[in-house]
Design a protein around this motif. Structure first.
Motif, PDB file in Angstrom:
ATOM      1  N   ASP A 101     -30.679 -13.062  19.682  1.00 12.85           N
ATOM      2  CA  ASP A 101     -31.792 -12.781  18.773  1.00 12.85           C
ATOM      3  C   ASP A 101     -32.073 -11.279  18.617  1.00 12.85           C
ATOM      4  N   PRO A 102     -32.130 -10.510  19.706  1.00 14.61           N
ATOM      5  CA  PRO A 102     -32.426  -9.069  19.530  1.00 14.61           C
ATOM      6  C   PRO A 102     -31.398  -8.361  18.654  1.00 14.61           C
ATOM      7  N   LEU A 103     -30.132  -8.707  18.826  1.00 15.88           N
ATOM      8  CA  LEU A 103     -29.086  -8.066  18.014  1.00 15.88           C
ATOM      9  C   LEU A 103     -29.207  -8.495  16.552  1.00 15.88           C
ATOM     10  N   SER A 104     -29.524  -9.770  16.336  1.00 14.10           N
ATOM     11  CA  SER A 104     -29.696 -10.264  14.971  1.00 14.10           C
ATOM     12  C   SER A 104     -30.899  -9.598  14.298  1.00 14.10           C
ATOM     13  N   GLN A 105     -31.976  -9.435  15.054  1.00 13.40           N
ATOM     14  CA  GLN A 105     -33.151  -8.746  14.505  1.00 13.40           C
ATOM     15  C   GLN A 105     -32.807  -7.313  14.128  1.00 13.40           C
ATOM     16  N   PHE A 106     -31.972  -6.689  14.922  1.00 12.58           N
ATOM     17  CA  PHE A 106     -31.569  -5.305  14.648  1.00 12.58           C
ATOM     18  C   PHE A 106     -30.790  -5.206  13.337  1.00 12.58           C
ATOM     19  N   PHE A 107     -29.886  -6.183  13.089  1.00 17.59           N
ATOM     20  CA  PHE A 107     -29.032  -6.107  11.899  1.00 17.59           C
ATOM     21  C   PHE A 107     -29.730  -6.621  10.645  1.00 17.59           C
ATOM     22  N   LYS A 108     -30.361  -7.808  10.733  1.00 17.65           N
ATOM     23  CA  LYS A 108     -30.851  -8.425   9.506  1.00 17.65           C
ATOM     24  C   LYS A 108     -32.326  -8.819   9.558  1.00 17.65           C
ATOM     25  N   ASN A 109     -33.000  -8.427  10.640  1.00 18.00           N
ATOM     26  CA  ASN A 109     -34.439  -8.694  10.759  1.00 18.00           C
ATOM     27  C   ASN A 109     -34.749 -10.193  10.699  1.00 18.00           C
ATOM     28  N   GLN A 110     -33.861 -10.990  11.264  1.00 17.31           N
ATOM     29  CA  GLN A 110     -34.039 -12.444  11.313  1.00 17.31           C
ATOM     30  C   GLN A 110     -33.551 -12.937  12.672  1.00 17.31           C
ATOM     31  N   PRO A 111     -34.023 -14.098  13.138  1.00 21.66           N
ATOM     32  CA  PRO A 111     -33.474 -14.668  14.384  1.00 21.66           C
ATOM     33  C   PRO A 111     -31.999 -14.990  14.213  1.00 21.66           C
ATOM     34  N   ALA A 112     -31.299 -15.068  15.310  1.00 21.96           N
ATOM     35  CA  ALA A 112     -29.860 -15.355  15.258  1.00 21.96           C
ATOM     36  C   ALA A 112     -29.614 -16.806  14.848  1.00 21.96           C
ATOM     37  N   SER A 113     -28.514 -17.021  14.191  1.00 24.60           N
ATOM     38  CA  SER A 113     -28.035 -18.373  13.890  1.00 24.60           C
ATOM     39  C   SER A 113     -26.743 -18.573  14.679  1.00 24.60           C
ATOM     40  N   GLU A 114     -26.228 -19.806  14.664  1.00 23.78           N
ATOM     41  CA  GLU A 114     -24.957 -20.040  15.352  1.00 23.78           C
ATOM     42  C   GLU A 114     -23.832 -19.240  14.708  1.00 23.78           C
ATOM     43  N   TRP A 115     -23.954 -18.981  13.384  1.00 21.52           N
ATOM     44  CA  TRP A 115     -22.897 -18.232  12.688  1.00 21.52           C
ATOM     45  C   TRP A 115     -22.985 -16.742  12.975  1.00 21.52           C
ATOM     46  N   PHE A 116     -24.185 -16.246  13.262  1.00 18.63           N
ATOM     47  CA  PHE A 116     -24.293 -14.842  13.660  1.00 18.63           C
ATOM     48  C   PHE A 116     -23.630 -14.638  15.022  1.00 18.63           C
ATOM     49  N   VAL A 117     -23.908 -15.566  15.956  1.00 18.60           N
ATOM     50  CA  VAL A 117     -23.276 -15.479  17.282  1.00 18.60           C
ATOM     51  C   VAL A 117     -21.749 -15.547  17.139  1.00 18.60           C
ATOM     52  N   TYR A 118     -21.305 -16.488  16.316  1.00 17.50           N
ATOM     53  CA  TYR A 118     -19.863 -16.646  16.120  1.00 17.50           C
ATOM     54  C   TYR A 118     -19.249 -15.394  15.492  1.00 17.50           C
ATOM     55  N   GLY A 119     -19.923 -14.869  14.462  1.00 17.78           N
ATOM     56  CA  GLY A 119     -19.404 -13.677  13.798  1.00 17.78           C
ATOM     57  C   GLY A 119     -19.333 -12.484  14.730  1.00 17.78           C
ATOM     58  N   THR A 120     -20.329 -12.343  15.603  1.00 14.36           N
ATOM     59  CA  THR A 120     -20.328 -11.228  16.558  1.00 14.36           C
ATOM     60  C   THR A 120     -19.160 -11.342  17.535  1.00 14.36           C
ATOM     61  N   LEU A 121     -19.002 -12.532  18.130  1.00 13.92           N
ATOM     62  CA  LEU A 121     -17.923 -12.729  19.103  1.00 13.92           C
ATOM     63  C   LEU A 121     -16.553 -12.635  18.424  1.00 13.92           C
ATOM     64  N   TYR A 122     -16.460 -13.161  17.203  1.00 12.63           N
ATOM     65  CA  TYR A 122     -15.202 -13.145  16.438  1.00 12.63           C
ATOM     66  C   TYR A 122     -14.763 -11.698  16.164  1.00 12.63           C
TER      67      TYR A 122
END
Length: 458
Positions: free
Chosen positions: A127-148
Motif C-alpha cells: 500500500d505505501p508504495l502504491s500510494q506513492f505512485f498513484k495515490n491509491q491503495p495497492a491492488s493485486e495487479w500493482f503487487v504483481y507489476g512491481t514484482l514482475y
C-alpha cells in the motif's frame, strides 16, 4: 589430486546447494513479509523498500558468484544435473510456489490480503508504495507489476553479466528492461494518479485481449483527447506499426525487444531455456495450439464488437460475453500465467509464447511470409556441438539447419539470437537484408555452381 571432471562435478554440487539455500532464503523472506503484514500493523514505505532492496542485493550477489571471474557465455557444466536447472527438487519447489502464487493472484486475491475495507497481507504491504505512485491503495495487479518489473531488472542484470561479450544481447536486454519499467509499469501507474485510463502503450491486440471490450472502448472514448489518442495508437499498432516493423525486422522487434512476456522469459527464465521440447511431436502440438488460440481470439473479438455495436449478446448461437469470459479465464489467466510462468522450471521459459500467444501467432505468420528477417548459416563451419539447438527456447532444431547450410525462416523463431551467441564457430547470423522474401529459404541457402564452372587442378 582431483582431476578436471571431479572439480567440475564438485563445483556443480556446490552451485546446486547454493541454489537450494537461495530459494529457501527467498521463500523465507516472502513468508516473513506475509506474516509481518498479516499479523502486525508494522507496514511502512521504508520497510518495504528495505526488503525489496535486500532481495535485490541477494540476487545480484548470486549472479556475481555465478559469472564473475569466469569466461563470459554459457556454461554447460551441470546444466542437466543441477537441482534447479535439471528438473530437480529445487525446480519442483519453485514450480509449485510460482503456480500457487498465480492461482491466488488470479482467483483468490483476498487470501493475499485484497479487501475493499483495507488491504492486509502481502497486498497491504505494498500500500505505501502504491500510494506513492498513484495515490491509491495497492491492488493485486500493482503487487504483481512491481514484482514482475523487479524480476526483469534483476535477472536482466544477471543475463547481461552472462552474455557480456555479445553486443546484441546487451542491447536487447537493456531494451526489455526499459520497456517493462517505463511503458508497462511507471507510465500506467502515473496515469492512474492523474485519473487517466490505465494503458500500456506497447501492449496490443490480440495479446491485449480486452482492447475491443465495450467497457474499454467506452473508457477511452470518454477520456477526452488522451483517450482518443490511446485508441488510435492501439489501432495503429495493430494495423500499421506492427506489420511494418515485422516486415523489416521479423517478430523479434516485439517478442525479444519489447514484450513483457518475452522479457521475463529471456531474463528470469534464462536458466530454463534448454528445457524446451525439440521433438517433432512438440512442434506439431505447437502449431495446432497456437493457431487454435488465434482463431478463438479472432472469433471472440468479432463477437464482442458485434455485441457492442448491436446490443445483441448472441452471434451464430454463441453468447459473446460468455465466450469472452471463458477466453479470459482459460487463455488470459490459466495458460499465460499459471502454465506460462509457473511451469518455467519444468517446461522451459517460452511455453506461453510458443504454444499459446495469439500475438506471437500473427507475428509468426507475417515473419514466415512477409518479412526480410532470416538467420543465415555457414554450414561448412558447423562442428555439430548442438549448443544452438540446446539453448533455443522455442524448440527449434537449429543445428539441423546449420548442418545443411540452410537459412532459418521459422514462424516460431523470436530472434533472441542466443543460438548465434552460444555458437563457438560463428556459424549463425541474424540478418534483415533486402533479399527477395520468396527466395529466402531456397536460393540464398545454396551456392549453385554450374558444371562448366568446375575444373580439376593439376
Amino acid at each position: 589430486m582431483m582431476n578436471h571432471s571431479n572439480i567440475i562435478r564438485s563445483k556443480s554440487l556446490i552451485r546446486s546447494k547454493f541454489q537450494v539455500i537461495l530459494i529457501t532464503i527467498g521463500l523465507g523472506i516472502l513468508l516473513g513479509i506475509f506474516c509481518l503484514a498479516q499479523f502486525t500493523q508494522l507496514v511502512s514505505f521504508g520497510l518495504l523498500v528495505s526488503l525489496l532492496l535486500g532481495i535485490s542485493l541477494i540476487i545480484i550477489y548470486y549472479s556475481k558468484t555465478l559469472y564473475a571471474n569466469l569466461p563470459e557465455g554459457i556454461k554447460n557444466n551441470g546444466v542437466w544435473t543441477g537441482t534447479l536447472t535439471g528438473r530437480g527438487v529445487s525446480a519442483w519447489i519453485l514450480g509449485v510456489v510460482l503456480t500457487c502464487f498465480y492461482i491466488l493472484l488470479y482467483w483468490f486475491p483476498h487470501i493475499l490480503g485484497l479487501s475493499t475495507s483495507g488491504n492486509t497481507g502481502i497486498i497491504g504491504f505494498f500500500d505505501p508504495l502504491s500510494q506513492f505512485f498513484k495515490n491509491q491503495p495497492a491492488s493485486e495487479w500493482f503487487v504483481y507489476g512491481t514484482l514482475y518489473t523487479l524480476a526483469i531488472i534483476l535477472f536482466g542484470i544477471k543475463f547481461i553479466w552472462k552474455y557480456r561479450h555479445n553486443k546484441y544481447q546487451l542491447l536487447r536486454t537493456i531494451s526489455v528492461i526499459f520497456f517493462q519499467t517505463a511503458f508497462a509499469f511507471l507510465l500506467p501507474e502515473f496515469m492512474l494518479r492523474l485519473n487517466l485510463p490505465f494503458n500500456d502503450f506497447k501492449n496490443m491486440w490480440p495479446l491485449n485481449y480486452y482492447f475491443f471490450d465495450s467497457w474499454h472502448l467506452e473508457e477511452l472514448m470518454h477520456a477526452g483527447n488522451i483517450g482518443w489518442f490511446m485508441l488510435i495508437w492501439g489501432l495503429a499498432m495493430i494495423f500499421l506499426i506492427s506489420p511494418i516493423l515485422t516486415y523489416l525486422y521479423g517478430k523479434r522487434w516485439y517478442c525479444s525487444w519489447v514484450c513483457g512476456c518475452g522479457g521475463l522469459a529471456e531474463t528470469a527464465g534464462d536458466s530454463f531455456r534448454h528445457l524446451s521440447d525439440k521433438s517433432i511431436k512438440a512442434w506439431n502440438l505447437e502449431r495446432y495450439l497456437i493457431y487454435s488460440v488465434l482463431l478463438i481470439s479472432v472469433i471472440m473479438t468479432v463477437g464482442v464488437l458485434y455485441s457492442y455495436k448491436t446490443g445483441v449478446n448472441t452471434l451464430l448461437g454463441i453468447n459473446t460475453y460468455e465466450l469472452r469470459k471463458w477466453y479470459g479465464f482459460i487463455i488470459g489467466a490459466a495458460f499465460s500465467g499459471v502454465i506460462g510462468v509457473g511451469f518455467y522450471p519444468l517446461l522451459g521459459s517460452r511455453v506461453w509464447c510458443r504454444f499459446g500467444c495469439p500475438m506471437a501467432a500473427i507475428l509468426g505468420i507475417q515473419q514466415k511470409f512477409f518479412s526480410r528477417f532470416r538467420i543465415t548459416t555457414n554450414g561448412g563451419q558447423c562442428i555439430t556441438c548442438g549448443n544452438c539447438s540446446t539453448y533455443c527456447e522455442m524448440g527449434i532444431d537449429v543445428r539441423a539447419y546449420a548442418q545443411r547450410g540452410q537459412n532459418i525462416v521459422r514462424a516460431s523463431c523470436v530472434g533472441c539470437g542466443i543460438c548465434a551467441a552460444v555458437c563457438p564457430r560463428g556459424v549463425l547470423r541474424l540478418e534483415n537484408g533486402s533479399a527477395d522474401i520468396s527466395t529466402r529459404t531456397t536460393q540464398l541457402k545454396t551456392i549453385h555452381i554450374s558444371e562448366d564452372a568446375l575444373r580439376i587442378l593439376n
